[in-house]
Scaffold this motif. Structure first.
Motif, PDB file in Angstrom:
ATOM      1  N   LYS A  15       0.833  -1.211   0.000  1.00 15.29           N
ATOM      2  CA  LYS A  15       0.000   0.000   0.000  1.00 15.29           C
ATOM      3  C   LYS A  15       0.860   1.250   0.000  1.00 15.29           C
ATOM      4  O   LYS A  15       1.754   1.390   0.825  1.00 15.29           O
ATOM      5  N   ASP A  21      -6.282   0.384  -0.933  1.00 16.92           N
ATOM      6  CA  ASP A  21      -7.501   0.148  -0.138  1.00 16.92           C
ATOM      7  C   ASP A  21      -8.633  -0.340  -1.034  1.00 16.92           C
ATOM      8  O   ASP A  21      -9.379  -1.252  -0.679  1.00 16.92           O
ATOM      9  N   HIS A 162      -8.016   6.236 -10.676  1.00 16.31           N
ATOM     10  CA  HIS A 162      -7.982   6.661  -9.262  1.00 16.31           C
ATOM     11  C   HIS A 162      -7.346   8.030  -9.152  1.00 16.31           C
ATOM     12  O   HIS A 162      -7.576   8.756  -8.189  1.00 16.31           O
ATOM     13  N   ASN A 242     -16.233   5.270  -4.601  1.00  8.75           N
ATOM     14  CA  ASN A 242     -15.599   4.207  -3.812  1.00  8.75           C
ATOM     15  C   ASN A 242     -16.402   3.941  -2.546  1.00  8.75           C
ATOM     16  O   ASN A 242     -17.076   4.834  -2.029  1.00  8.75           O
ATOM     17  N   ARG A 295      -0.593  11.846   1.877  1.00 11.65           N
ATOM     18  CA  ARG A 295       0.611  12.181   1.139  1.00 11.65           C
ATOM     19  C   ARG A 295       0.787  13.685   1.128  1.00 11.65           C
ATOM     20  O   ARG A 295      -0.177  14.434   0.912  1.00 11.65           O
ATOM     21  N   LYS A 300      -3.070  17.501  -2.330  1.00  9.44           N
ATOM     22  CA  LYS A 300      -3.751  17.404  -1.021  1.00  9.44           C
ATOM     23  C   LYS A 300      -3.754  18.746  -0.300  1.00  9.44           C
ATOM     24  O   LYS A 300      -4.222  18.839   0.837  1.00  9.44           O
ATOM     25  N   GLY A 350       6.262  10.245   7.916  1.00  8.87           N
ATOM     26  CA  GLY A 350       6.506   8.839   7.565  1.00  8.87           C
ATOM     27  C   GLY A 350       5.179   8.162   7.310  1.00  8.87           C
ATOM     28  O   GLY A 350       4.141   8.832   7.194  1.00  8.87           O
ATOM     29  N   TYR A 360      -7.664   8.313  13.256  1.00  7.79           N
ATOM     30  CA  TYR A 360      -9.069   8.388  12.832  1.00  7.79           C
ATOM     31  C   TYR A 360     -10.004   8.263  14.041  1.00  7.79           C
ATOM     32  O   TYR A 360     -11.078   8.848  14.063  1.00  7.79           O
ATOM     33  N   GLU A 373      -9.307  15.821  -5.491  1.00  3.26           N
ATOM     34  CA  GLU A 373      -9.577  14.613  -4.690  1.00  3.26           C
ATOM     35  C   GLU A 373     -10.524  13.694  -5.460  1.00  3.26           C
ATOM     36  O   GLU A 373     -11.746  13.845  -5.418  1.00  3.26           O
ATOM     37  N   GLY A 376     -11.247  10.146  -2.308  1.00  3.48           N
ATOM     38  CA  GLY A 376     -10.899  10.396  -0.909  1.00  3.48           C
ATOM     39  C   GLY A 376     -11.538   9.297  -0.074  1.00  3.48           C
ATOM     40  O   GLY A 376     -12.754   9.080  -0.135  1.00  3.48           O
TER      41      GLY A 376
END
Ligand SMILES: Nc1ncnc2c1ncn2[C@@H]1O[C@H](COP(=O)(O)OP(=O)(O)O[C@H]2O[C@H](CO)[C@@H](O)[C@H](O)[C@H]2O)[C@@H](O)[C@H]1O
Length: 468
Positions: A15, A21, A162, A242, A295, A300, A350, A360, A373, A376
């Motif tokens: 990933k 995802d 995507h 998505n 990222r 973003k 990182g 989250y 986006e 998202g």
């Protein structure tokens, strides 16, 4: 129906971002007694491949121009994923400790050729070939044009975009790497004087989807050079939003978080996770916690953060925690800010899957001021974990978050990715947090929103049937 997803990423195997995802979840939700949805991806040298045992089921050589390249097809000895997964092992090109690098033309072209060469040996060909992003964008072209793959001409294939920013460009000098095809049709590979795998896929795929309806419309106006192509091909284009893997992203069972919770126990659960974050990152538990995960790229809006964070932190009425990596100049600025706001600001530069889950669940607000986006996923994860999203209304963010000022609203939206609008949106978040009864009501309400894959996975099946 057998569906083959071909992708550079798939969670939990490899990933880098949201592509993983989606490819790691959609097949699970497509599988049924009538449907077998499977994934083919590269074999990388990473944690997952080190921790699992693989069987070799096929070995051969491909021609990459004049070079013969050995490849193997591997499967998991014990498959804990909920779909069949096949790994293309090309030791000298793909078996690296990274997914993307500077020699991606050769790496992903050899991957795509190996996939199709291997498929030629199958007794029964798949019913649908579903390609994801430019790394697999030459497959629709090769299916249509390469002499080697004439047997596949009638198999419907789909491209899902995507992210249209990245297109996989390479010079015409390298055209000889692509298996032989009718050279009168070389124009199908070209866009703007260079070979453009994403453009070739848009031209040749039987159908093209984006990961949200709004993004499809936006691409006709801004698509990093592909606007007119997408407008011209619009009859075969559509947007499918998505979903999220609600088994992986479930605060009640998530093994990464400090305390599990559901809609009834959200106060205690979210507080325990926030407490952990405040203790670990030296933040103030009493103040609202605003977070960003992702990222650090211009898409973003991350280049705006140093200025936004300074302005917001000066007021000393909030915490900010950031998890991400990318642009090294932005990384340095975000690191440098730490010494000025000890006790209310921190950043982990990182990638850390576990920490992302804790954020989250423990943050009060999630910032997503994206310039672009496509869908998202973060805002949908935040909703499920009871964290209020603060988003710029663009692409999939526009399709999934309604501002609290509107009827049935539950998020905070702004129209532009500017320092002023983001700081205003943060102020609106602080006002909402200070009105605890309203804040708690919204927190429960967002946890009830269902963004699981069930609906969208079904939409894809309908689409496959319609082009079959
Ligand atoms: N430093 C870090 N540590 C831990 N986890 C991190 C992380 N940085 C990112 N992540 C995780 O990576 C995923 C990112 O998903 P997004 O949909 O935001 O991103 P991305 O832009 O990569 O995907 C593209 O594809 C997806 C899927 O179609 C679209 O939703 C999206 O709009 C499009 O840009 C999330 O699961 C997030 O938690």
């Amino acid at each position: 129906m057998t569906i083959i997803h071909i992708s550079a990423e798939c969670y939990p195997v490899a990933k880098v971002g949201g592509l993983a995802d989606v490819v790691g979840a959609l097949p699970k939700y497509q599988n049924s007694p009538e449907v077998s949805s499977q994934v083919i991806m590269p074999f990388y040298n990473n944690k997952f491949t080190k921790e699992n045992v693989f069987n070799t089921i096929y070995s051969n050589q491909i021609s990459l121009g004049n070079t013969l390249v050995n490849f193997n097809v591997l499967t998991l000895k014990e498959n804990k994923l909920e779909f069949d997964t096949f790994f293309i092992d090309i030791p000298e090109l793909l078996f690296k400790d990274y997914v993307y690098s500077s020699d991606d033309t050769e790496r992903f072209l050899s991957f795509q050729i190996a996939v199709l060469d291997w498929m030629l040996s199958w007794e029964k060909y798949p019913d649908i070939i579903h390609c994801h992003d430019h790394h697999t964008g030459l497959i629709p072209f090769m299916l249509q044009e390469s002499y080697n793959y004439e047997a596949f001409r009638k198999i419907p294939n789909i491209l899902t975009i995507h992210n249209a920013q990245y297109q996989g460009w390479f010079p015409h000098l390298k055209v000889g790497l692509i298996p032989p095809f009718n050279f009168n049709h070389v124009g199908l590979l070209d866009w703007g004087g260079t070979i453009n795998p994403l453009a070739a896929a848009i031209k040749c795929a039987w159908h093209v989807t984006t990961v949200s309806p709004s993004y499809m419309e936006e691409l006709k106006l801004a698509a990093n050079g592909l606007e007119s192509l997408l407008s011209a091909e619009s009859d075969k284009c559509s947007g499918i939003l998505n979903g999220i893997d609600s088994h992986v992203w479930n605060p009640e069972t998530d093994h990464y978080i400090i305390k599990n919770y559901n809609i009834k126990t959200v106060k205690a659960g979210a507080e325990a996770n926030k407490k952990y974050l405040c203790d670990t990152f030296n933040l103030d538990f009493e103040k609202p916690l605003f977070a960003f995960i992702g990222r650090l790229v211009d898409e973003k809006g991350s280049d705006l953060f140093p200025e936004v964070f300074k302005l917001a932190l000066e007021k000393n009425n909030l915490n900010i925690l950031l998890l991400g990596s990318g642009n090294s100049f932005v990384e340095q600025q975000l690191e440098a800010l730490k010494k000025d706001y000890i006790g209310t600001y921190n950043a982990f530069i990182g990638y850390d899957e576990k920490l992302s889950h804790i954020i989250y669940s423990g943050a009060d607000f999630l910032l997503m001021p994206s310039r672009v986006e496509p869908c998202g996923l973060n805002q949908m994860y935040a909703l499920r974990y009871g964290t209020i999203p603060i988003v710029r209304s663009i692409g999939g963010l526009k399709d999934t978050v309604t501002d609290i000022s509107k009827k049935d609203g539950f998020g905070i939206c702004h129209n532009n990715a500017t320092v002023l609008e983001i700081t205003n949106a943060i102020d609106r978040g602080i006002n909402l947090y200070n009105d605890q009864p309203k804040y708690k009501k919204i927190r429960k309400k967002i946890m009830e929103i269902d963004h699981s894959w069930d609906v969208s996975a079904e939409e894809y099946i309908k689409l496959y049937n319609s082009i079959n």
